[in-house]
Design an enzyme around this catalytic site. Structure first.
Site, PDB file in Angstrom:
ATOM      1  N   GLY A   1       0.782  -1.215   0.000  1.00 22.40           N
ATOM      2  CA  GLY A   1       0.000   0.000   0.000  1.00 22.40           C
ATOM      3  C   GLY A   1       0.821   1.275   0.000  1.00 22.40           C
ATOM      4  O   GLY A   1       0.462   2.249  -0.669  1.00 22.40           O
TER       5      GLY A   1
ATOM      6  N   SER B   1      -7.253  -9.613  -1.057  1.00 23.13           N
ATOM      7  CA  SER B   1      -7.430  -8.653   0.036  1.00 23.13           C
ATOM      8  C   SER B   1      -6.494  -7.451  -0.086  1.00 23.13           C
ATOM      9  O   SER B   1      -6.688  -6.446   0.596  1.00 23.13           O
ATOM     10  CB  SER B   1      -7.196  -9.344   1.389  1.00 23.13           C
ATOM     11  OG  SER B   1      -5.876  -9.861   1.470  1.00 23.13           O
ATOM     12  N   ASN B   2      -5.474  -7.522  -0.962  1.00 23.68           N
ATOM     13  CA  ASN B   2      -4.569  -6.385  -1.165  1.00 23.68           C
ATOM     14  C   ASN B   2      -5.225  -5.258  -1.954  1.00 23.68           C
ATOM     15  O   ASN B   2      -4.828  -4.090  -1.842  1.00 23.68           O
ATOM     16  CB  ASN B   2      -3.315  -6.814  -1.933  1.00 23.68           C
ATOM     17  CG  ASN B   2      -2.471  -7.846  -1.224  1.00 23.68           C
ATOM     18  OD1 ASN B   2      -1.797  -8.643  -1.877  1.00 23.68           O
ATOM     19  ND2 ASN B   2      -2.489  -7.862   0.098  1.00 23.68           N
ATOM     20  N   LEU B   3      -6.211  -5.589  -2.780  1.00 21.50           N
ATOM     21  CA  LEU B   3      -6.714  -4.634  -3.773  1.00 21.50           C
ATOM     22  C   LEU B   3      -7.430  -3.450  -3.154  1.00 21.50           C
ATOM     23  O   LEU B   3      -7.606  -2.413  -3.813  1.00 21.50           O
ATOM     24  CB  LEU B   3      -7.646  -5.342  -4.757  1.00 21.50           C
ATOM     25  CG  LEU B   3      -7.047  -6.564  -5.473  1.00 21.50           C
ATOM     26  CD1 LEU B   3      -8.023  -7.080  -6.516  1.00 21.50           C
ATOM     27  CD2 LEU B   3      -5.697  -6.248  -6.096  1.00 21.50           C
TER      28      LEU B   3
ATOM     29  N   LYS C   1       4.377  -9.399  -6.651  1.00 13.23           N
ATOM     30  CA  LYS C   1       4.125  -7.964  -6.581  1.00 13.23           C
ATOM     31  C   LYS C   1       5.225  -7.165  -7.275  1.00 13.23           C
ATOM     32  O   LYS C   1       4.939  -6.196  -8.004  1.00 13.23           O
ATOM     33  CB  LYS C   1       4.010  -7.516  -5.130  1.00 13.23           C
ATOM     34  CG  LYS C   1       2.761  -8.009  -4.417  1.00 13.23           C
ATOM     35  CD  LYS C   1       2.701  -7.472  -2.998  1.00 13.23           C
ATOM     36  CE  LYS C   1       1.423  -7.933  -2.292  1.00 13.23           C
ATOM     37  NZ  LYS C   1       1.350  -7.411  -0.914  1.00 13.23           N
TER      38      LYS C   1
ATOM     39  N   ASP D   1       5.816  -3.550   6.199  1.00 11.45           N
ATOM     40  CA  ASP D   1       4.741  -3.621   7.193  1.00 11.45           C
ATOM     41  C   ASP D   1       5.095  -4.526   8.360  1.00 11.45           C
ATOM     42  O   ASP D   1       4.217  -5.029   9.042  1.00 11.45           O
ATOM     43  CB  ASP D   1       3.444  -4.106   6.541  1.00 11.45           C
ATOM     44  CG  ASP D   1       3.568  -5.515   5.964  1.00 11.45           C
ATOM     45  OD1 ASP D   1       4.674  -6.100   6.004  1.00 11.45           O
ATOM     46  OD2 ASP D   1       2.555  -6.044   5.465  1.00 11.45           O
ATOM     47  N   ASN D   2       6.410  -4.740   8.593  1.00 12.13           N
ATOM     48  CA  ASN D   2       6.790  -5.571   9.732  1.00 12.13           C
ATOM     49  C   ASN D   2       8.029  -4.988  10.406  1.00 12.13           C
ATOM     50  O   ASN D   2       8.878  -4.372   9.764  1.00 12.13           O
ATOM     51  CB  ASN D   2       7.028  -7.024   9.307  1.00 12.13           C
ATOM     52  CG  ASN D   2       8.261  -7.193   8.459  1.00 12.13           C
ATOM     53  OD1 ASN D   2       9.359  -7.368   8.974  1.00 12.13           O
ATOM     54  ND2 ASN D   2       8.103  -7.126   7.133  1.00 12.13           N
TER      55      ASN D   2
ATOM     56  N   CYS E   1      -1.497  -4.691   9.529  1.00 10.20           N
ATOM     57  CA  CYS E   1      -2.708  -4.245   8.835  1.00 10.20           C
ATOM     58  C   CYS E   1      -3.624  -5.422   8.529  1.00 10.20           C
ATOM     59  O   CYS E   1      -4.845  -5.275   8.531  1.00 10.20           O
ATOM     60  CB  CYS E   1      -2.335  -3.533   7.538  1.00 10.20           C
ATOM     61  SG  CYS E   1      -1.566  -1.930   7.787  1.00 10.20           S
TER      62      CYS E   1
ATOM     63  N   CYS F   1      -4.389 -18.581  14.283  1.00  9.56           N
ATOM     64  CA  CYS F   1      -4.626 -17.178  13.938  1.00  9.56           C
ATOM     65  C   CYS F   1      -4.976 -17.124  12.459  1.00  9.56           C
ATOM     66  O   CYS F   1      -5.549 -18.076  11.923  1.00  9.56           O
ATOM     67  CB  CYS F   1      -3.404 -16.324  14.282  1.00  9.56           C
ATOM     68  SG  CYS F   1      -1.898 -16.808  13.403  1.00  9.56           S
TER      69      CYS F   1
END
Length: 379
Positions: free
Chosen positions: A50, A78-80, A95, A139-140, A197, A336
């Site tokens: 993102g 789910s990325n879109l 990606k 993101d980590n 996220c 999870c």
């Protein structure tokens, strides 16, 4: 304040380039010389999600000469919602490769390299060394700290942003001129301690806003104009539509950029003993025989999307021997979304001395949906 540009100007612009970049050429702070500086700039972008979407799009449109993007992930549906480089037809593709295709269509002036690898200690120095600056679009936390240390050791500015739910933060970490990431955030959170996220959610527009800010900071640094976010932390709250700027300072005791650094090279990866796991098929057999107790360690919001009817609920941060209770003869299986948080929770239980059979569901509820119950929604 006059700053030193990061690059030297490239060759004169061709006629088509003058027209393409005419709105830049009109800017006194950029002009012809600045545009030619962009043409020789080499920017490394780590992460292709993102944040990277606006970063790569705007830097390519601006005429940055060479963009390298590093990401080993593939596009998921789910990325879109926020990763606007991708379309439904890209699901399952790498990606980094998709991003290269998009940039090549957007601006043929840009040399683009796609590296479909994970940024890790074994390749970090080689990947970053041949660049003028680095953009953290990850993101980590593990990669953020590695990027910081790599950039400090190489003397490269690091343009950083992070997003969570409706909020974003941005800064330029530039050891020697201002603080590095470790100066402000000295302690790396343990795996699974802070939701990503994918776990906490994010308003799709927020990474777009913060990524655009990163792109602007990159251009300013290349040209040596304006006041970059060095020594300042920009905080955005999209719900309140507010912006705050917090001063941040270098820490003389910082282990990587301080007066007596203890981190002088990148560490070798530390391999922990594997956490016990069960496959979805094995869990199904345990449930059929009454031999499993299942605890869902995701958030309540995730459970509202999809949950397993036989699973109890306990947030990952609350997992402990006291809350779980004593062993009852069944195998305690934690799950999870994809297995990372449940593995960390299993490790925490074992470190506390839990003495019954315990395991993490390999691949989490996504694997259960793939292998056992395809009717379950994915997220």
């Amino acid at each position: 304040m006059t700053r030193r540009p990061l690059t030297t100007p490239g060759p004169p612009l061709e006629q088509g380039q003058v027209q393409r970049y005419s709105r830049h050429l009109l800017l006194e702070e950029m002009g012809d010389t600045g545009q030619r500086r962009l043409a020789t700039a080499r920017v490394l972008v780590v992460g292709a999600g993102g944040l990277a979407a606006p970063v790569v799009s705007y830097l390519a449109a601006a005429g940055v000469g060479r963009l390298t993007i590093v990401d080993d992930d593939v596009v998921e549906l789910s990325n879109l919602q926020r990763q606007v480089l991708f379309t439904p037809g890209d699901v399952g593709a790498l990606k980094a490769q998709v991003a290269r295709t998009v940039v090549a269509r957007a601006n043929p002036d840009v040399e683009f390299e796609a590296v479909a690898q994970r940024f890790e200690p074994g390749n970090a120095m080689d990947l970053a060394a041949d660049h003028d600056l680095v953009v953290d679009a990850t993101d980590n936390f593990e990669t953020r700290y590695l990027l910081n240390d790599t950039c400090v050791l190489l003397g490269l500015p690091l343009v950083w942003a992070s997003v969570e739910r409706f909020a974003g933060r941005a800064a330029v970490w530039s050891a020697g001129e201002g603080p590095c990431y470790r100066c402000v955030f000295p302690h790396q959170p343990p795996a699974g301690a802070i939701p990503s996220c994918a776990e906490a959610g994010v308003l799709g527009a927020v990474p777009g806003v913060m990524g655009a800010i990163q792109a602007a900071e990159v251009v300013k640094l290349i040209l040596g104009v304006g006041e970059p976010l060095i020594g300042r932390l920009l905080v955005h709250d999209a719900l309140a539509q507010s912006w705050d700027t917090l001063p941040v300072a270098a820490d003389p005791g910082c282990p990587v950029c301080g007066e007596a650094p203890t981190i002088t090279s990148l560490p070798r990866p530390v391999t922990e003993s594997p956490v016990p796991e069960v496959s979805p098929a094995a869990l199904r057999e345990l449930l059929a025989s009454g031999g499993a107790r299942v605890i869902d360690v995701r958030t309540s919001a995730e459970r509202d999307i999809v949950s397993l009817p036989f699973a109890e609920h306990l947030d990952a941060a609350d997992v402990g021997v006291r809350r779980v209770g004593p062993p009852d003869g069944r195998t305690l299986v934690l799950h999870c979304k994809s297995g990372a948080r449940s593995a960390a929770a299993v490790r925490a239980l074992l470190n506390e001395g839990y003495d019954g059979p315990v395991a993490s569901l390999r691949g989490g509820i996504l694997a259960w949906a793939d292998e056992v119950d395809p009717a379950l929604p994915r997220y």
